[in-house]
Design an enzyme around this catalytic site. Structure first.
Site, PDB file in Angstrom:
ATOM      1  N   CYS A  73      29.722  28.852  32.718  1.00  0.00           N
ATOM      2  CA  CYS A  73      29.910  29.689  31.518  1.00  0.00           C
ATOM      3  C   CYS A  73      31.022  29.191  30.594  1.00  0.00           C
ATOM      4  CB  CYS A  73      30.181  31.126  31.923  1.00  0.00           C
ATOM      5  SG  CYS A  73      28.889  31.769  32.964  1.00  0.00           S
ATOM      6  N   HIS A 106      34.222  35.221  26.624  1.00  0.00           N
ATOM      7  CA  HIS A 106      32.930  35.116  27.323  1.00  0.00           C
ATOM      8  C   HIS A 106      32.414  36.521  27.626  1.00  0.00           C
ATOM      9  CE1 HIS A 106      29.776  34.165  29.993  1.00  0.00           C
ATOM     10  NE2 HIS A 106      30.440  34.351  31.116  1.00  0.00           N
ATOM     11  N   ASN A 146      24.792  38.670  30.052  1.00  0.00           N
ATOM     12  CA  ASN A 146      25.571  37.437  30.184  1.00  0.00           C
ATOM     13  C   ASN A 146      24.631  36.241  30.078  1.00  0.00           C
ATOM     14  OD1 ASN A 146      27.004  35.229  31.081  1.00  0.00           O
ATOM     15  ND2 ASN A 146      27.889  36.245  32.874  1.00  0.00           N
TER      16      ASN A 146
HETATM   17  N1  ACO Z   1      22.605  49.520  40.259  1.00  0.00           N
HETATM   18  C1  ACO Z   1      23.072  50.513  41.021  1.00  0.00           C
HETATM   19  N2  ACO Z   1      23.950  50.326  42.014  1.00  0.00           N
HETATM   20  C2  ACO Z   1      24.361  49.064  42.233  1.00  0.00           C
HETATM   21  C3  ACO Z   1      23.910  47.975  41.480  1.00  0.00           C
HETATM   22  C4  ACO Z   1      22.980  48.240  40.458  1.00  0.00           C
HETATM   23  N3  ACO Z   1      22.479  47.278  39.659  1.00  0.00           N
HETATM   24  N4  ACO Z   1      24.495  46.862  41.923  1.00  0.00           N
HETATM   25  C5  ACO Z   1      25.311  47.214  42.939  1.00  0.00           C
HETATM   26  N5  ACO Z   1      25.231  48.552  43.128  1.00  0.00           N
HETATM   27  C6  ACO Z   1      25.928  49.377  44.098  1.00  0.00           C
HETATM   28  C7  ACO Z   1      26.413  48.589  45.291  1.00  0.00           C
HETATM   29  O1  ACO Z   1      25.391  48.452  46.255  1.00  0.00           O
HETATM   30  C8  ACO Z   1      27.561  49.465  45.774  1.00  0.00           C
HETATM   31  O2  ACO Z   1      26.987  50.523  46.489  1.00  0.00           O
HETATM   32  P1  ACO Z   1      27.767  51.119  47.795  1.00  0.00           P
HETATM   33  O3  ACO Z   1      29.055  51.651  47.259  1.00  0.00           O
HETATM   34  O4  ACO Z   1      26.828  52.178  48.268  1.00  0.00           O
HETATM   35  O5  ACO Z   1      27.933  49.970  48.711  1.00  0.00           O
HETATM   36  C9  ACO Z   1      28.123  50.044  44.492  1.00  0.00           C
HETATM   37  O6  ACO Z   1      27.098  49.875  43.489  1.00  0.00           O
HETATM   38  C10 ACO Z   1      29.369  49.374  44.030  1.00  0.00           C
HETATM   39  O7  ACO Z   1      29.147  47.959  44.054  1.00  0.00           O
HETATM   40  P2  ACO Z   1      30.300  46.948  43.656  1.00  0.00           P
HETATM   41  O8  ACO Z   1      29.818  45.560  43.846  1.00  0.00           O
HETATM   42  O9  ACO Z   1      31.566  47.367  44.340  1.00  0.00           O
HETATM   43  O10 ACO Z   1      30.451  47.284  42.098  1.00  0.00           O
HETATM   44  P3  ACO Z   1      31.541  46.773  41.102  1.00  0.00           P
HETATM   45  O11 ACO Z   1      32.233  47.921  40.501  1.00  0.00           O
HETATM   46  O12 ACO Z   1      32.373  45.659  41.662  1.00  0.00           O
HETATM   47  O13 ACO Z   1      30.641  46.143  39.944  1.00  0.00           O
HETATM   48  C11 ACO Z   1      29.920  44.015  39.140  1.00  0.00           C
HETATM   49  C12 ACO Z   1      29.817  45.033  40.247  1.00  0.00           C
HETATM   50  C13 ACO Z   1      29.419  44.643  37.849  1.00  0.00           C
HETATM   51  C14 ACO Z   1      29.070  42.820  39.492  1.00  0.00           C
HETATM   52  C15 ACO Z   1      31.400  43.585  38.966  1.00  0.00           C
HETATM   53  O14 ACO Z   1      31.960  43.240  40.207  1.00  0.00           O
HETATM   54  C16 ACO Z   1      31.546  42.439  38.028  1.00  0.00           C
HETATM   55  O15 ACO Z   1      31.258  42.548  36.849  1.00  0.00           O
HETATM   56  N6  ACO Z   1      32.034  41.277  38.503  1.00  0.00           N
HETATM   57  C17 ACO Z   1      32.186  40.124  37.664  1.00  0.00           C
HETATM   58  C18 ACO Z   1      30.859  39.528  37.425  1.00  0.00           C
HETATM   59  C19 ACO Z   1      30.912  38.433  36.423  1.00  0.00           C
HETATM   60  O16 ACO Z   1      31.764  38.388  35.560  1.00  0.00           O
HETATM   61  N7  ACO Z   1      29.967  37.542  36.539  1.00  0.00           N
HETATM   62  C20 ACO Z   1      29.893  36.451  35.666  1.00  0.00           C
HETATM   63  C21 ACO Z   1      30.512  35.297  36.328  1.00  0.00           C
HETATM   64  S1  ACO Z   1      30.741  33.857  35.387  1.00  0.00           S
HETATM   65  C22 ACO Z   1      29.400  33.663  34.627  1.00  0.00           C
HETATM   66  O17 ACO Z   1      29.344  34.207  33.556  1.00  0.00           O
HETATM   67  C23 ACO Z   1      28.230  32.963  35.231  1.00  0.00           C
END
Ligand code: ACO
Length: 318
Positions: A111, A244, A274
């Protein structure tokens, strides 16, 4: 002499997939996706579309806006991880479609690819080896996603953006990093059917979401601070922070840290998700179209991606 961006262009696939549509396909909801990421919908390649055609559409738009002819382009650099072929490069496919038979190659900095491509172009232009370079950032993240994994597939979209860069003095600061954290976000290539190594299927995109989140918040903060400190600027001196578009919460956290108003941190993640290295040039193209970037506008661009890589650049628009 360094470079300036002469023009930009973008291309998005025609199919728009809303969060509601995804929630009919898997156990997710619009509320969850919007609250955790800021994403409402994304464009996804479908039917007979492919990445080359998106890249070429974006490239043609940028060349036309620069009032240049294809023959004026000295080099084509594509930032991508998902060209339609493993080889030849997407850049060669774009060159073929444009009839621009010039040196053409891809770079993969995930990215952060747009900023990496700017720096590579900067080197060629600074040394006089090229006058006008076409940079195309194009990504088809839908190829990499496991569409049965709700924790990743809802985050990404497909799209392309291009810019033509030429001689200028717009870049005041540019810093690239890669820190060796290769397992926070990756996709395995697999072993094909080689009889000489254990069978490994090509995988899907894997991400430790929370670790990537923490990395992004802390590293982007550090990189922005470093840029401002190096130039002797305060956060208020920057007109627009073009970050980004991976997660609205990451962008909000950078903004809160710098105590800046919301309008200085434009977002389009709500509409596109993204799109990896394409997020920043797509946003640049939209801001230029809306008249929000003009001669003299001071931009701070910062990206992070798999590797983990970062690229940060301060530019005064010429
Ligand atoms: N819908 C509903 N529930 C979901 C989903 C979904 N799509 N995805 C995960 N969950 C659930 C999980 O199973 C978990 O359930 P549980 O509590 O029963 O176990 C709960 O939601 C919380 O999951 P987390 O992974 O803890 O959620 P978090 O608040 O960390 O958000 C996210 C996840 C959005 C992916 C976040 O961690 C994030 O944005 N990270 C950075 C990602 C990023 O920037 N990626 C790009 C990387 S670089 C590039 O651009 C390639």
């Amino acid at each position: 002499m360094g470079l300036k961006i002469l023009s930009t262009g973008r291309a998005l696939p025609k199919t728009i997939i809303s969060n509601h549509r995804l929630s009919a396909m898997m156990d997710t909801s619009d509320e969850w996706i919007v609250a955790r990421t800021g994403i409402r919908c994304r464009h996804i390649v479908s039917g007979d579309e492919d990445l080359t055609s998106l890249a070429v559409t974006a490239a043609k738009a940028a060349i036309e806006k620069a009032a240049l002819d294809v023959s004026d382009i000295d080099m084509i650099i594509c930032a991508t991880m998902s060209g339609d072929y493993v080889f030849p490069s997407l850049a060669c496919c774009v060159a073929e479609a444009l009839g621009a038979l010039r040196p053409a190659f891809d770079i993969n900095a995930a990215c952060s690819g747009f900023v990496y491509a700017l720096e590579v172009a900067n080197q060629f232009i600074s040394t006089g080896r090229a006058k006008n370079i076409l940079i195309v950032c194009a990504e088809m993240m839908s190829r990499f996603c496991d569409w049965t994994d709700r924790s990743t597939c809802v985050l990404f979209g497909d799209g392309a953006a291009a810019c033509v860069v030429g001689e200028g003095d717009a870049i005041k600061y540019l810093n690239l990093t890669a820190d060796g954290h290769t397992r926070l976000l990756y996709q395995e290539a697999g072993s094909g059917n080689s009889p000489f190594c254990p069978k490994k299927e090509p995988g899907f995109l894997k991400m430790s979401g929370q670790d990537v989140f923490k990395f992004a918040v802390s590293k982007i903060g550090q990189e922005i601070d470093r840029a401002l400190r190096t130039l002797g600027l305060s956060p208020d001196d920057i007109d627009l922070y073009i970050l980004h578009q991976a997660n609205k919460r990451i962008i909000d956290s950078a903004r809160a840290r710098l105590n800046q108003p919301e309008e200085k941190f434009p977002v389009n993640i709500d509409r596109y998700g993204n799109t990896s290295e394409a997020t920043i040039p797509i946003l640049l193209d939209e801001l230029l179209e809306a008249g929000r970037i003009k001669k003299g506008t001071k931009l701070l661009i910062s990206a992070f991606g798999a590797g983990m890589t970062t690229g940060t650049c301060v530019m005064i628009w010429e």
